[in-house]
Write an enzyme that holds these catalytic residues in place. Structure first.
Site, PDB file in Angstrom:
ATOM      1  N   LYS A  72      -5.926  -0.495   2.812  1.00 45.23           N
ATOM      2  CA  LYS A  72      -5.926   0.938   2.525  1.00 45.23           C
ATOM      3  C   LYS A  72      -7.371   1.414   2.512  1.00 45.23           C
ATOM      4  O   LYS A  72      -8.170   0.986   1.687  1.00 45.23           O
ATOM      5  CB  LYS A  72      -5.256   1.221   1.181  1.00 45.23           C
ATOM      6  CG  LYS A  72      -5.156   2.705   0.859  1.00 45.23           C
ATOM      7  CD  LYS A  72      -4.397   2.918  -0.443  1.00 45.23           C
ATOM      8  CE  LYS A  72      -4.290   4.392  -0.782  1.00 45.23           C
ATOM      9  NZ  LYS A  72      -3.585   4.618  -2.071  1.00 45.23           N
TER      10      LYS A  72
ATOM     11  N   ARG B 165      -3.415  14.804  -1.989  1.00 45.98           N
ATOM     12  CA  ARG B 165      -3.914  15.097  -3.343  1.00 45.98           C
ATOM     13  C   ARG B 165      -3.337  16.399  -3.879  1.00 45.98           C
ATOM     14  O   ARG B 165      -3.096  16.530  -5.074  1.00 45.98           O
ATOM     15  CB  ARG B 165      -5.442  15.103  -3.337  1.00 45.98           C
ATOM     16  CG  ARG B 165      -6.002  13.721  -3.031  1.00 45.98           C
ATOM     17  CD  ARG B 165      -7.498  13.625  -3.118  1.00 45.98           C
ATOM     18  NE  ARG B 165      -7.929  12.269  -2.783  1.00 45.98           N
ATOM     19  CZ  ARG B 165      -9.196  11.889  -2.717  1.00 45.98           C
ATOM     20  NH1 ARG B 165     -10.175  12.760  -2.954  1.00 45.98           N
ATOM     21  NH2 ARG B 165      -9.506  10.635  -2.401  1.00 45.98           N
TER      22      ARG B 165
ATOM     23  N   ARG C 196     -12.850   7.131  -4.159  1.00 46.85           N
ATOM     24  CA  ARG C 196     -12.292   5.830  -4.538  1.00 46.85           C
ATOM     25  C   ARG C 196     -12.927   4.708  -3.721  1.00 46.85           C
ATOM     26  O   ARG C 196     -12.302   3.693  -3.447  1.00 46.85           O
ATOM     27  CB  ARG C 196     -10.768   5.847  -4.323  1.00 46.85           C
ATOM     28  CG  ARG C 196     -10.053   6.886  -5.175  1.00 46.85           C
ATOM     29  CD  ARG C 196      -8.539   6.765  -5.039  1.00 46.85           C
ATOM     30  NE  ARG C 196      -7.855   7.650  -5.958  1.00 46.85           N
ATOM     31  CZ  ARG C 196      -7.048   8.648  -5.603  1.00 46.85           C
ATOM     32  NH1 ARG C 196      -6.831   8.881  -4.318  1.00 46.85           N
ATOM     33  NH2 ARG C 196      -6.466   9.399  -6.509  1.00 46.85           N
TER      34      ARG C 196
ATOM     35  N   GLU D 142      -8.099  -8.942   3.355  1.00 44.73           N
ATOM     36  CA  GLU D 142      -7.230  -8.387   2.316  1.00 44.73           C
ATOM     37  C   GLU D 142      -5.757  -8.707   2.609  1.00 44.73           C
ATOM     38  O   GLU D 142      -4.992  -9.038   1.698  1.00 44.73           O
ATOM     39  CB  GLU D 142      -7.432  -6.871   2.217  1.00 44.73           C
ATOM     40  CG  GLU D 142      -8.778  -6.428   1.671  1.00 44.73           C
ATOM     41  CD  GLU D 142      -8.824  -6.454   0.150  1.00 44.73           C
ATOM     42  OE1 GLU D 142      -7.874  -6.968  -0.484  1.00 44.73           O
ATOM     43  OE2 GLU D 142      -9.817  -5.954  -0.410  1.00 44.73           O
TER      44      GLU D 142
ATOM     45  N   LYS E  47      -3.057   1.625   6.030  1.00 44.14           N
ATOM     46  CA  LYS E  47      -3.050   3.055   5.706  1.00 44.14           C
ATOM     47  C   LYS E  47      -4.487   3.565   5.730  1.00 44.14           C
ATOM     48  O   LYS E  47      -5.349   2.954   5.086  1.00 44.14           O
ATOM     49  CB  LYS E  47      -2.432   3.249   4.313  1.00 44.14           C
ATOM     50  CG  LYS E  47      -2.364   4.693   3.850  1.00 44.14           C
ATOM     51  CD  LYS E  47      -1.732   4.788   2.444  1.00 44.14           C
ATOM     52  CE  LYS E  47      -1.655   6.240   1.994  1.00 44.14           C
ATOM     53  NZ  LYS E  47      -1.078   6.367   0.647  1.00 44.14           N
TER      54      LYS E  47
ATOM     55  N   SER F 219      -0.740  12.132   5.108  1.00 44.39           N
ATOM     56  CA  SER F 219      -0.661  13.586   4.955  1.00 44.39           C
ATOM     57  C   SER F 219      -1.597  14.350   5.882  1.00 44.39           C
ATOM     58  O   SER F 219      -1.210  15.372   6.459  1.00 44.39           O
ATOM     59  CB  SER F 219      -0.952  13.968   3.501  1.00 44.39           C
ATOM     60  OG  SER F 219      -2.267  13.552   3.118  1.00 44.39           O
TER      61      SER F 219
ATOM     62  N   TYR G 115       6.208  11.598   7.051  1.00 42.99           N
ATOM     63  CA  TYR G 115       6.887  12.770   6.496  1.00 42.99           C
ATOM     64  C   TYR G 115       7.839  13.396   7.503  1.00 42.99           C
ATOM     65  O   TYR G 115       8.632  14.263   7.152  1.00 42.99           O
ATOM     66  CB  TYR G 115       5.841  13.786   6.018  1.00 42.99           C
ATOM     67  CG  TYR G 115       4.940  13.192   4.960  1.00 42.99           C
ATOM     68  CD1 TYR G 115       5.379  13.065   3.649  1.00 42.99           C
ATOM     69  CD2 TYR G 115       3.672  12.703   5.284  1.00 42.99           C
ATOM     70  CE1 TYR G 115       4.569  12.478   2.682  1.00 42.99           C
ATOM     71  CE2 TYR G 115       2.863  12.121   4.323  1.00 42.99           C
ATOM     72  CZ  TYR G 115       3.320  12.007   3.031  1.00 42.99           C
ATOM     73  OH  TYR G 115       2.528  11.407   2.075  1.00 42.99           O
TER      74      TYR G 115
END
Length: 323
Positions: free
Chosen positions: A196, A206, A217, A233, A248, A274, A313
């Site tokens: 990610k 958000r 982050r 990872e 992602k 998004s 979505y």
């Protein structure tokens, strides 16, 4: 004799193109992310994601049934609480909005779909980070793991088939797996957000979860230029017991999806996020793109890169087109 080779012969008709098509895109490969908010009476539109809403519990149930009837492979649920605190206690509360909604959907749908839960604290904290903070204001990895373990068990007990730890804490998959097994939830799987990236494309999300985040982050999500780190990872998460892994975002990281698919012994998911959704919707609204063709091209590109499943979505709408 020129040209000797005529590949166009295999493009002459729709039937011919269908016969030789290399990449399949089917409804079962699509997962619909859904938002449910506490304390609202009607669905709340998300302005940066036209067509996507924060659901009430009632409208969530109806939309979930419709999506499953359209043939989607699964649902990923995010909860938006009315109140937040520094520890994100709403995420572990059995009566918190996410766990209540999971119980609603499991009662409504049973095992007719794969019900997934976002196992992360960012929606529930008043600072918007994916974990609890230390005295200096940084995210405390190991303290966060203890909360994730409790959160994962609560979501399994609420009915989730798969947990989606998305916080990028070191060791999160192993800790959640151990907690699930101790609690007797050996059949509850883990879809690990293994790669990610710290992306600018999360902006509309958000808004969708009413994030309280200030800053970024980058101390726990990955640098956008690091593909080898992503594979490390992924390897670590699989070693800790991940049943599936995820990359992602999707579109800016198709090379990482391809590398993951080539290396992973478990199924690979990708999240068409998004910002990627918002770009296409905005361009289509302006008449700059053919919306349906663009959506299907985007989803096909993610499959072609190697994703076994895609969170998008557009899942329910695209499933209807494909069916």
């Amino acid at each position: 004799m020129f040209p000797e080779h005529r590949p166009r012969r295999l493009r002459t008709t729709p039937a011919m193109r269908r016969l030789v098509g290399e990449t399949t895109l089917r409804p079962r490969q699509l997962i619909l992310p859904m938002f449910v908010a506490e304390g609202i009476d009607t669905p709340r539109p998300i302005s940066s994601m036209p067509g996507v809403v924060q659901h009430t519990r009632d409208t969530l149930r109806k939309a979930a049934v419709d999506a499953v009837n359209a043939g989607v492979g699964g649902l990923m649920l995010f909860g938006i609480p009315k109140n937040r605190d520094a520890e994100g206690s709403g995420g572990v509360d059995p009566n918190g909005i996410l766990n209540v909604a999971l119980r609603d959907l499991r009662a409504e749908l049973g095992d007719s779909t794969v019900l997934m839960a976002d196992t992360c604290l960012d929606e529930f904290t008043d600072h918007g980070h994916c974990g609890v903070l230390d005295a200096e204001g940084g995210v405390d990895n190991d303290a966060t793991l203890r909360v994730y373990a409790e959160m994962g068990v609560a979501q399994a007990e609420a009915g989730a088939h798969l947990l989606g730890p998305s916080g990028m804490m070191d060791g999160q998959v192993g800790v959640i797996r151990a907690a699930l097994d101790r609690a007797g939830h050996t059949d509850t799987g883990i879809l690990a957000y293994s790669a990610k990236f710290a992306s600018a494309f999360y902006g509309p999300f958000r808004e969708a979860v009413d994030s309280q985040l200030k800053g970024d982050r980058k101390t726990y999500q990955q640098d956008s230029g690091n593909a080898r780190e992503a594979l490390r990872e992924i390897e670590l998460d699989i070693a800790e017991g991940a049943d599936m892994i995820m990359v992602k975002p999707a579109l800016s990281y198709l090379d990482v999806i391809k590398a993951a698919a080539e290396a992973s012994p478990v199924p690979v998911a990708a999240y068409n996020i998004s910002g990627e959704y918002a770009m296409v919707e905005a361009a289509a609204a302006n008449g700059w793109l053919d919306r349906e063709r663009t959506i299907l091209e985007v989803l096909t590109s993610i499959r072609r890169a190697g994703a076994d499943m895609t969170l998008t979505y557009w899942a329910a709408e695209a499933a209807a087109w494909l069916d």
